[in-house]
Design a protein around this motif. Structure first.
Motif, PDB file in Angstrom:
ATOM      1  N   GLY A 120       0.815  -1.205   0.000  1.00  0.00           N
ATOM      2  CA  GLY A 120       0.000   0.000   0.000  1.00  0.00           C
ATOM      3  C   GLY A 120       0.838   1.240   0.000  1.00  0.00           C
ATOM      4  N   ASP A 121       0.260   2.311   0.466  1.00  0.00           N
ATOM      5  CA  ASP A 121       0.957   3.586   0.564  1.00  0.00           C
ATOM      6  C   ASP A 121       0.335   4.359   1.720  1.00  0.00           C
ATOM      7  N   THR A 122       1.170   5.118   2.438  1.00  0.00           N
ATOM      8  CA  THR A 122       0.684   5.840   3.610  1.00  0.00           C
ATOM      9  C   THR A 122       1.177   7.270   3.531  1.00  0.00           C
ATOM     10  N   THR A 123       0.266   8.212   3.731  1.00  0.00           N
ATOM     11  CA  THR A 123       0.660   9.613   3.633  1.00  0.00           C
ATOM     12  C   THR A 123      -0.193  10.451   4.573  1.00  0.00           C
ATOM     13  N   ARG A 124       0.263  11.651   4.886  1.00  0.00           N
ATOM     14  CA  ARG A 124      -0.544  12.541   5.716  1.00  0.00           C
ATOM     15  C   ARG A 124      -1.511  13.311   4.820  1.00  0.00           C
ATOM     16  N   GLY A 125      -2.730  13.472   5.307  1.00  0.00           N
ATOM     17  CA  GLY A 125      -3.723  14.221   4.531  1.00  0.00           C
ATOM     18  C   GLY A 125      -5.096  13.984   5.123  1.00  0.00           C
TER      19      GLY A 125
END
Ligand code: ADP
Ligand code: MG
Length: 322
Positions: A120-125
């Motif tokens: 997956g991918d993890t980011t702030r937002g």
């Protein structure tokens, strides 16, 4: 403070459960999946956006469940067996309690269906959850929207409308007793993807779709893609147990146009009725025959005596709401 990598390691990384399928899981540039020999890959994505698909402050465990459930429902509607999924997550902050609840709800459903989280991918937002699922189906067996044929029966799994009834309760469009809301709310927050039924119907049914925006609209997609029409027995539609206690007009409205049910609507030749019923029995999911496919385009609604109804159910569309 949790770093991005701590967060992934703590909440989203496990030893692969199914090493036959997941050759390589979370942690490298790509995951490696080994589909069963000869199978086609079925792939689908669904995104859940805070304030649009769920209320701000929604219970993280239920949200984890629902995020994967709506994706597994798409595999079910294709007759595909789940293999694995990826999770792209935007989070305002790395809040341990929220992450623990979300990953528990998500991974419990994943384990129930042998569907591994492979990356997956993890980011702030702003909170946004996007899952892509991968499934397997043998060539020629997928339940495509363009496969309905005149004369087919139209079937529905489970029951319809209780998710919509719960939403009406939250929005105060209708007055629900606390007991009614308690009983109906799980249909909205914790939908059951009909995976066992969908895979059992592969090779038996013709067309299928999962009901996310309302039966009339979703069946409409099958009709359009197949170049056919249908007659539906509006009073034969299986209402959820809470909705079933309401009047006939509301039952018709919510079974036809309520969203978020995640039941399957499928078509199958009349000569395969016994096989459909056997598949439903084996899957432990009840099915109801609610109409038939016709050559003449359009959806016609009939009452219990077979008389035409002048109802025009509308389905949910994110871009045409008022
Ligand atoms: P890249 O820089 O190659 O995109 P990342 O640093 O984003 O890799 O991710 C590292 C590893 O963690 C990858 O294997 C990726 O698939 C996985 N991963 C990232 N976010 C998640 C998540 N929310 N759930 C599961 N796996 C994740
Ligand atoms: Mg990345």
């Amino acid at each position: 403070m949790l770093s991005e990598f701590d967060l992934i390691a703590r909440y989203f990384t496990r030893t692969p459960r199914r090493s036959d399928t997941t050759v390589l899981g979370v942690g490298d540039d790509c995951a490696l999946l080994a589909p069963p020999p000869g199978a086609q890959l079925a792939i689908s994505s669904d995104m859940l956006v805070e304030g649009r698909h769920f209320f701000p402050g929604a219970d993280p465990k239920a949200l984890g469940h629902k995020s994967l459930a709506v994706n597994l429902s798409d595999l079910a509607a294709m007759g595909a067996r789940p293999l694995g999924f990826t999770l792209a997550l935007a989070l305002p902050e790395a809040e341990p309690d929220w992450l623990a609840g979300f990953s528990a709800g998500l991974l419990a459903l994943a384990d129930l269906h042998g569907c591994e989280l492979i990356g997956g991918d993890t980011t702030r937002g702003p909170l946004n959850i996007c899952i892509t699922v991968f499934g397997a189906v043998m060539p020629g067996q997928a339940l495509r929207r363009d496969a309905a044929r005149p004369g087919d029966d139209v079937w529905i799994s489970g029951s319809l409308g209780d998710a919509r009834l719960a939403l009406a309760g939250y929005r105060q469009e209708l007055a629900l007793t606390p007991q009614e809301l308690d009983e109906a709310a799980p249909r909205m927050h914790r939908p059951t993807p009909r995976v066992a039924l969908g895979t059992a119907l592969a090779g038996i049914a013709h067309a299928a779709i999962d009901i996310s925006d309302g039966l009339a609209g979703d069946l409409g997609h099958i009709l359009k893609r197949s170049g056919v029409g249908a007659e539906l027995d509006a009073d034969a539609l299986p209402a959820g147990p809470v909705l079933a206690r309401r009047d006939a007009a509301l039952r018709r409205e919510y079974t036809l146009a309520g969203g978020d049910d995640y039941e399957l609507c499928f078509t199958a030749p009349t000569e395969r009725r016994e096989e459909v019923l056997a598949a439903a029995l084996a899957a432990g999911t009840p099915v109801t025959r609610v109409g038939r496919i016709a050559a003449e385009p359009g959806l016609r609604l009939l009452d219990r005596d077979g008389r035409p109804l002048a109802l025009q159910p509308t389905s949910f569309d994110h871009f045409s709401e008022t």
